[in-house]
Design a protein around this motif. Structure first.
Motif, PDB file in Angstrom:
ATOM      1  N   ARG A 193      11.217   8.671  -1.068  1.00  0.00           N
ATOM      2  CA  ARG A 193      11.905   9.604  -0.169  1.00  0.00           C
ATOM      3  C   ARG A 193      12.632   8.872   0.944  1.00  0.00           C
ATOM      4  O   ARG A 193      12.162   7.844   1.437  1.00  0.00           O
ATOM      5  CB  ARG A 193      10.906  10.576   0.476  1.00  0.00           C
ATOM      6  N   ASP A 249       2.677  16.490   2.686  1.00  0.00           N
ATOM      7  CA  ASP A 249       3.185  17.681   2.012  1.00  0.00           C
ATOM      8  C   ASP A 249       2.145  18.786   2.138  1.00  0.00           C
ATOM      9  O   ASP A 249       0.946  18.523   2.119  1.00  0.00           O
ATOM     10  CB  ASP A 249       3.401  17.401   0.524  1.00  0.00           C
ATOM     11  N   GLN A 252       1.265  23.100   3.560  1.00  0.00           N
ATOM     12  CA  GLN A 252       1.602  24.345   4.252  1.00  0.00           C
ATOM     13  C   GLN A 252       1.063  24.310   5.669  1.00  0.00           C
ATOM     14  O   GLN A 252      -0.061  23.865   5.911  1.00  0.00           O
ATOM     15  CB  GLN A 252       1.004  25.537   3.498  1.00  0.00           C
ATOM     16  N   ASN A 274      -0.347  19.283  -4.176  1.00  0.00           N
ATOM     17  CA  ASN A 274       0.552  18.561  -3.275  1.00  0.00           C
ATOM     18  C   ASN A 274       0.400  17.053  -3.429  1.00  0.00           C
ATOM     19  O   ASN A 274      -0.648  16.564  -3.864  1.00  0.00           O
ATOM     20  CB  ASN A 274       0.269  18.934  -1.810  1.00  0.00           C
ATOM     21  N   THR A 301       7.506  19.066   3.838  1.00  0.00           N
ATOM     22  CA  THR A 301       7.561  17.860   3.020  1.00  0.00           C
ATOM     23  C   THR A 301       7.309  16.656   3.901  1.00  0.00           C
ATOM     24  O   THR A 301       8.004  16.458   4.908  1.00  0.00           O
ATOM     25  CB  THR A 301       8.939  17.725   2.347  1.00  0.00           C
ATOM     26  N   GLN A 327       9.879  14.053   5.814  1.00  0.00           N
ATOM     27  CA  GLN A 327      11.210  14.648   5.866  1.00  0.00           C
ATOM     28  C   GLN A 327      11.294  15.880   6.771  1.00  0.00           C
ATOM     29  O   GLN A 327      12.213  15.978   7.579  1.00  0.00           O
ATOM     30  CB  GLN A 327      11.666  15.026   4.443  1.00  0.00           C
ATOM     31  N   THR A 328      10.335  16.809   6.651  1.00  0.00           N
ATOM     32  CA  THR A 328      10.366  18.008   7.489  1.00  0.00           C
ATOM     33  C   THR A 328      10.068  17.646   8.941  1.00  0.00           C
ATOM     34  O   THR A 328       9.106  16.919   9.228  1.00  0.00           O
ATOM     35  CB  THR A 328       9.347  19.047   7.001  1.00  0.00           C
TER      36      THR A 328
END
Length: 217
Positions: free
Chosen positions: A57, A71, A73, A101, A207, A210-211
């Protein structure tokens, strides 16, 4: 996509068990039973291999941004008292990882590792709030260049039996650097200064690397 090093031994054992089991069933000369065992054992082996996947990534980096450490929720966004290191009020953001995940953990910010401590504990569901203080866990504190300290807590879940942390006190690590790995179901808490702007929402799928979870002021 590659396999994480934490999975090498487990996957090797899983393949050996799969081969031995199906080999023994083949020796029974019962073709329907053999097909049945293949249909049951092969997906289990595939899921085991998939659990240890390590995706390539690009890092969504930034000096004032807090990246998702894993990764999963978002299950917690709340102000709470952090009792292990800060001993004061902090903003907690938690990411829950299911079995499906990626279970690699990454540093949400760049900086110097000031504190690392592993705690033995219980194996309640990582979704529960008390897992943050009662379950097996490792706490890591990163001091950013401006002196801001961010705490990251890796928490084992009901099926996890080992939290792996690669950071050591005194290390200087980049944002998105590999913090560690949690084997089978888990959660990662991030403790931020009160007043930090949270950009993620409750129940949002995030993610790792990245998030953007939040932005420091």
């Amino acid at each position: 996509m590659r396999i994480h090093k934490e999975g090498y031994a487990i996957i090797a054992v899983a393949i050996l068990i799969w081969a031995l089991l199906n080999g023994l069933v083949w020796e029974t000369r019962e073709p329907y039973f053999f097909v049945f065992m293949l249909l049951i054992s092969t997906p289990v082996l595939a899921l085991t291999i998939r659990f240890f996947r390590y995706p390539e990534r690009e890092i969504n980096s930034g000096d004032k941004t807090i990246l998702a450490p894993a990764d999963g929720q978002i299950v917690t966004i709340e102000e709470t008292t952090e009792t292990e290191y800060f001993q004061d009020r902090r903003l907690q953001v938690s990411v829950f990882m299911s079995l499906f995940n990626v279970h690699v953990n990454w540093l949400p910010v760049a900086g110097k590792i000031k504190y690392v401590k592993h705690h033995n504990g219980r194996y309640m569901s990582a979704y529960l709030p008390k897992s943050s203080t009662d379950n097996e866990r490792t706490t890591t504190v990163v001091e950013m260049e401006d002196g801001t300290e961010i705490l990251v807590r890796q928490i084992a879940g009901a099926m996890a039996k080992r939290v792996v942390t690669y950071a050591n006190e005194g290390d200087t690590m980049e944002q998105g650097g590999e913090l560690g790995f949690i084997k089978f179901g888990s959660r990662v808490d991030v403790f931020l200064p009160v007043g930090t702007e949270v950009t993620a929402d409750m129940c949002e799928a995030v993610t790792g690397r990245q998030t953007i979870l939040a932005r420091l002021k």
